[in-house]
Enzyme design. Structure first.
Site, mmCIF file in Angstrom:
data_model
loop_
_atom_site.group_PDB
_atom_site.id
_atom_site.type_symbol
_atom_site.label_atom_id
_atom_site.label_comp_id
_atom_site.label_asym_id
_atom_site.label_seq_id
_atom_site.Cartn_x
_atom_site.Cartn_y
_atom_site.Cartn_z
ATOM 1 N N ASN A 71 117.935 89.940 50.181
ATOM 2 C CA ASN A 71 116.571 89.871 50.071
ATOM 3 C C ASN A 71 115.913 89.362 48.745
ATOM 4 O O ASN A 71 116.679 88.323 48.305
ATOM 5 C CB ASN A 71 115.781 91.344 50.127
ATOM 6 C CG ASN A 71 114.716 91.314 50.622
ATOM 7 O OD1 ASN A 71 113.495 90.808 50.417
ATOM 8 N ND2 ASN A 71 114.605 91.311 52.151
ATOM 9 N N ARG A 72 114.802 89.488 48.436
ATOM 10 C CA ARG A 72 113.915 88.726 47.316
ATOM 11 C C ARG A 72 114.146 89.286 46.029
ATOM 12 O O ARG A 72 114.306 90.411 45.601
ATOM 13 C CB ARG A 72 112.593 88.676 47.864
ATOM 14 C CG ARG A 72 112.501 88.001 49.040
ATOM 15 C CD ARG A 72 110.674 87.726 49.263
ATOM 16 N NE ARG A 72 110.731 86.887 50.669
ATOM 17 C CZ ARG A 72 111.087 87.293 51.824
ATOM 18 N NH1 ARG A 72 111.602 88.536 52.124
ATOM 19 N NH2 ARG A 72 111.010 86.526 53.009
ATOM 20 N N GLU A 89 118.813 95.773 57.653
ATOM 21 C CA GLU A 89 119.632 95.365 56.514
ATOM 22 C C GLU A 89 119.776 96.401 55.632
ATOM 23 O O GLU A 89 118.911 96.735 54.943
ATOM 24 C CB GLU A 89 119.032 94.100 56.286
ATOM 25 C CG GLU A 89 118.974 92.913 57.021
ATOM 26 C CD GLU A 89 117.952 91.973 56.610
ATOM 27 O OE1 GLU A 89 117.727 91.420 55.656
ATOM 28 O OE2 GLU A 89 116.781 92.248 57.587
ATOM 29 N N HIS A 92 117.991 85.998 49.532
ATOM 30 C CA HIS A 92 119.119 86.001 50.294
ATOM 31 C C HIS A 92 120.464 85.197 49.627
ATOM 32 O O HIS A 92 121.094 84.483 50.107
ATOM 33 C CB HIS A 92 118.996 85.608 51.665
ATOM 34 C CG HIS A 92 118.359 86.759 52.677
ATOM 35 N ND1 HIS A 92 118.246 87.731 52.238
ATOM 36 C CD2 HIS A 92 117.528 86.355 53.770
ATOM 37 C CE1 HIS A 92 117.473 88.602 53.188
ATOM 38 N NE2 HIS A 92 117.113 87.573 54.004
ATOM 39 N N GLN A 127 116.182 97.250 55.144
ATOM 40 C CA GLN A 127 115.131 96.576 55.529
ATOM 41 C C GLN A 127 115.006 96.414 56.983
ATOM 42 O O GLN A 127 115.862 96.257 57.871
ATOM 43 C CB GLN A 127 115.456 95.060 55.061
ATOM 44 C CG GLN A 127 114.418 94.171 55.158
ATOM 45 C CD GLN A 127 113.285 94.003 54.111
ATOM 46 O OE1 GLN A 127 113.387 94.717 52.892
ATOM 47 N NE2 GLN A 127 112.200 93.295 54.207
ATOM 48 N N HIS A 170 123.418 90.549 58.200
ATOM 49 C CA HIS A 170 121.875 90.032 58.618
ATOM 50 C C HIS A 170 121.858 89.854 60.035
ATOM 51 O O HIS A 170 121.461 89.005 60.405
ATOM 52 C CB HIS A 170 121.550 88.895 57.756
ATOM 53 C CG HIS A 170 119.961 88.659 57.653
ATOM 54 N ND1 HIS A 170 119.038 88.702 58.844
ATOM 55 C CD2 HIS A 170 119.006 88.538 56.652
ATOM 56 C CE1 HIS A 170 117.822 88.555 58.341
ATOM 57 N NE2 HIS A 170 117.903 88.571 57.136
HETATM 58 C C1 BGC Z 1 113.537 89.172 55.053
HETATM 59 C C2 BGC Z 1 112.489 88.324 55.907
HETATM 60 C C3 BGC Z 1 112.962 86.716 56.063
HETATM 61 C C4 BGC Z 1 114.418 86.942 57.022
HETATM 62 C C5 BGC Z 1 114.943 85.722 57.345
HETATM 63 C C6 BGC Z 1 114.808 89.261 55.991
HETATM 64 O O1 BGC Z 1 115.706 89.921 55.648
HETATM 65 O O2 BGC Z 1 113.106 90.378 54.945
HETATM 66 O O3 BGC Z 1 111.561 88.138 55.248
HETATM 67 O O4 BGC Z 1 112.324 86.108 56.720
HETATM 68 O O5 BGC Z 1 115.276 87.898 56.170
HETATM 69 O O6 BGC Z 1 115.269 85.169 56.191
#
Ligand code: BGC
Length: 389
Positions: free
Chosen positions: A122-123, A354, A148, A326, A223
């Site tokens: 994630n971010r 996730e 990621h 997530q 994922h």
């Molecule tokens: C994120 C999304 C993202 C997706 C694919 C997820 O884990 O929260 O925002 O678009 O992954 O990258």
């Protein structure tokens, strides 16, 4: 320091592998040993070639099968779960994860289908964080943010197979990867392993271990995009979801947590009792893409989520030691990707759960820590248990 790290890593890998690396043969358990086994269904772990990366590295496809016919296929490119076949209430198997039939699909741009995500899932806001007074700048691959693991995260590297075997109880594949100091901007060499285990009790366990030679941050997850009706089989809005989470972490427009931990009560975020994913999704701008704060608090294996698909009866329960999960409802799938069996993947055609530490934790002192110190071992365990009703 660096030298000691490598010596330790070699010792650890050797200790873990010596019994396994004899490769308790990737052949199925002998059927004759179990005359009572019906239809000669045995636990098995096999491998076959899956193609080559652009730079000519051979990639393998591994298949783990259990006595009930559940089958997980995994490649060491990105340590990706390529497919997962599980029975419905009538015993019919279907592949319940989105992805591609061939390696090419995974080598091209795709939204992390089935992938092992790291070094940080994630971010991370503004693609930077401060550790021990030093600011680290990461690859900004999602606008100004880091997502990621960056441009070439753990989903785009070739993992080294360490172990592949099956016995009467489980079929197992273990892979390793060494992420070098500075990769995508992260400090420290990080030696990681991911292990997929399919049990005779219809569980797919995914566990991770990692050690670093410098203080760093780690957050690994899988994922997979699930559709319990079968991959490519319509949207997931009718799936019934329960989350063992009374709270979540609200985000800003860049999907970075604001730092607040908010109750789900009286909001469309509430999945504390079974609720179809689509029932209130229109009230959530963009669809669900949020980190839930699990009631367990993390650290012990506890129920995170249960998903039920009414037309097929398939149930998936997720237990994890992570403090968060997530929920992502495939909001960015838009019909431009064609996956396995020629299926076109449209908006909400899958959901992801996730298991993880919270997004942007390196910049949020009130979130559970994601810092890994040299000498410490990072571990993470998530189990997906399948049944029908
Ligand atoms: C994120 C999304 C993202 C997706 C694919 C997820 O884990 O929260 O925002 O678009 O992954 O990258």
């Amino acid at each position: 320091m660096k030298k000691r790290f490598w010596i330790n890593f070699v010792l650890v890998v050797t200790a873990i592998c010596i019994p396994g690396c004899k490769k308790k043969t990737p052949t199925p358990t002998e059927p004759e040993a179990k005359p009572e086994a019906k239809e000669a269904r045995v636990m098995s772990a096999n491998e076959e070639p899956f193609g080559q990366t652009a730079d000519g590295r051979e990639v393998t496809l591994y298949t783990l099968t259990n006595t009930n016919g559940l089958r997980a296929r995994i490649t060491n490119y990105g340590a990706i779960l390529v497919s997962l076949e599980v029975p419905d209430r009538d015993g019919n198997l279907a592949d319940i994860t989105l992805g591609f039939d061939a390696l090419d699909g995974y080598l091209a741009v795709h939204p992390y289908f089935g992938a092992t995500v790291g070094r940080y899932a994630n971010r991370i806001g503004k693609a930077r964080f401060v550790l021990d007074g030093v600011e680290y700048e990461l690859a900004a691959n999602d606008g100004e943010n880091h997502l990621h693991g960056g441009n070439k995260g753990f989903d785009k590297v070739v993992w080294r197979p360490e172990d592949l075997w099956a016995n009467d109880n489980e079929a197992l594949l273990k892979m390793s990867y060494i992420s070098e100091d500075g990769e995508e901007g992260y400090p420290g060499n990080l030696a990681c392993t991911v292990t997929y285990t399919l049990t005779k009790d219809d569980e797919l366990k995914i566990s991770y271990e990692a050690e670093a030679d410098k203080t760093t941050v780690v957050n690994l997850t899988n994922h997979s995009y699930f559709n319990l009706a079968g991959q490519g089989h319509g949207d997931i809005l009718g799936h019934e979801l329960t989350l063992n989470a009374d709270r979540y972490t609200p985000v800003d427009e860049g999907l970075i947590p604001t730092g607040e931990i908010r109750s789900v009560k009286d909001s469309p975020m509430d999945f504390t009792s079974p609720m179809s994913i689509g029932s209130r999704i229109k009230q959530v701008i963009g669809g669900y893409d949020h980190n839930y704060v699990l009631n367990s608090g993390g650290g012990t294996l506890a129920l995170a989520a249960r998903v039920y698909e009414p037309t097929t009866g398939r149930v998936m329960e997720i237990h994890t030691i992570e403090p968060g999960v997530q929920l992502y409802t495939g909001n960015f799938l838009d019909g431009t990707l064609t996956g396995k069996g020629g299926k076109v993947y449209k908006k909400h055609y899958a959901f992801c759960l996730e298991t993880q530490h919270f997004p942007d934790s390196p910049n949020k002192s009130n979130f559970p820590s994601v810092v890994l110190q040299p000498g410490q071992k990072y571990t993470s365990v998530t189990e997906h248990k399948f049944s029908t009703r």
